[in-house]
Design an enzyme around this catalytic site. Structure first.
Site: not given
Ligand code: ASP
Length: 307
Positions: A174, A225-226
């Site tokens: 992300t 992000t996560g």
């Molecule tokens: N937070 C993002 C999601 O769950 C993914 C990510 O941050 O990698 O869509």
């Protein structure tokens, strides 16, 4: 009064291992972060707004194929790229987001158009794409979003029947940015392809104001992000803002409490970048690594690992 300008950006958190990174690849990631940091910071340095700065930084990350957003967006279960993005203006508390959009080169720019021209906050799927056409957005063909690496990840996920986050086997990816401009206005933006092999119109935290993206001049600007589901349930970005506004915590302490304690207790892996209304930057993550960079009056950093 002129404020100290600051910007922090990320290209996703996750299990980023030195053992699987080559020096050449690391350099590519660092260059991608550096370019995006420069795109945002140069706007702030020229007296531009934090809103323009975060949009420019995120668009630059979206155009960089190694990050999971825009050009590098992951494949969903149908072999398509469904992207989510949001932007928020800390001065007015206006926000705009798009979910599950296909073919848009820079979803962050569409999120901004939603905020400024739609009269709504969040538009999804085909409706958001209809709005994009009305606003004169150009659409890219599927081939624009094709990358060998993402295709392989999707094939692996299909074989294992798994829904996967980006950046290795526990992958988050992300991109996002948070910034403070010279007028003291904060803004945040986030953009993502979500999770590899995702189904059923799954939406993560990124496009949801208060969950993955939030900005409020009284407190801070944040892009997360996560593991999106956990970030939504924890209302991560707003929680940090509330800890500052109602409990008087510093940005650093609020981020620490949420990322290293509250999120960990419910298994929420990931991180975020945050800038407060004094220009302080915090970039905490509870995963192995997080692609990140910041520039403030006394910091200029591009980092991937914990040290
Ligand atoms: N937070 C993002 C999601 O769950 C993914 C990510 O941050 O990698 O869509």
């Amino acid at each position: 009064m002129t404020h100290n300008i600051s910007i922090a950006i990320h290209g996703g958190a996750g299990t980023i291992l030195r053992s699987t990174m080559t020096p050449a690849l690391q350099l590519q990631y660092e260059n991608g972060l550096q370019d995006a940091l420069h795109a945002g910071y140069s706007i702030l340095a020229a007296g531009g707004s934090s809103l323009d700065a975060v949009a420019a930084a995120v668009a630059s990350l979206e155009d960089f194929a190694l990050f999971n957003a825009g050009k590098g967006a992951v494949f969903n279960s149908a072999g398509k790229h469904e992207m989510d993005a949001a932007i928020m203006n800390g001065k007015t508390l206006e926000a705009g987001g798009v979910c599950g959009v296909n073919g848009i080169k820079n979803p962050v720019r569409l999120a901004r158009a939603v905020m400024e021209h739609s009269g709504h906050v969040l538009l999804a799927g085909m409706g958001a794409e209809d709005f994009a056409r009305l606003q004169g957005f150009e659409f890219e063909p599927d081939s624009y979003f094709y990358t060998e690496q993402r295709y392989k990840q999707w094939q692996e996920a299909l074989l294992e029947g798994k829904v996967q986050l980006d950046h290795s086997d526990k992958k988050f990816g992300t991109v996002g940015a948070a910034a403070l401009d010279k007028d003291g206005n904060l803004a945040a933006a986030t953009s993502t392809g979500g999770m590899t092999n995702k189904k059923y119109g799954r939406i993560g935290d990124s496009p949801i104001p208060g969950a993955g993206t939030y900005a409020n001049n009284k407190t801070c600007a944040i892009s997360c992000t996560g593991h999106g589901e956990l970030f939504i349930r924890s209302v991560v970005a707003y929680d940090i803002s509330c800890l500052i506004e109602y409990k008087g915590l510093s940005l650093h302490d609020a981020c620490k409490l949420v990322v290293y304690d509250k999120l960990v207790k419910i298994g929420g892996e990931g991180g975020l970048v945050a800038v407060d209304n004094q220009g302080n930057v915090s970039m905490p993550f509870n995963s192995e690594g997080m692609y990140r960079a910041c520039r403030t009056k006394d910091r200029n950093e591009v980092k991937i690992y914990k040290d």
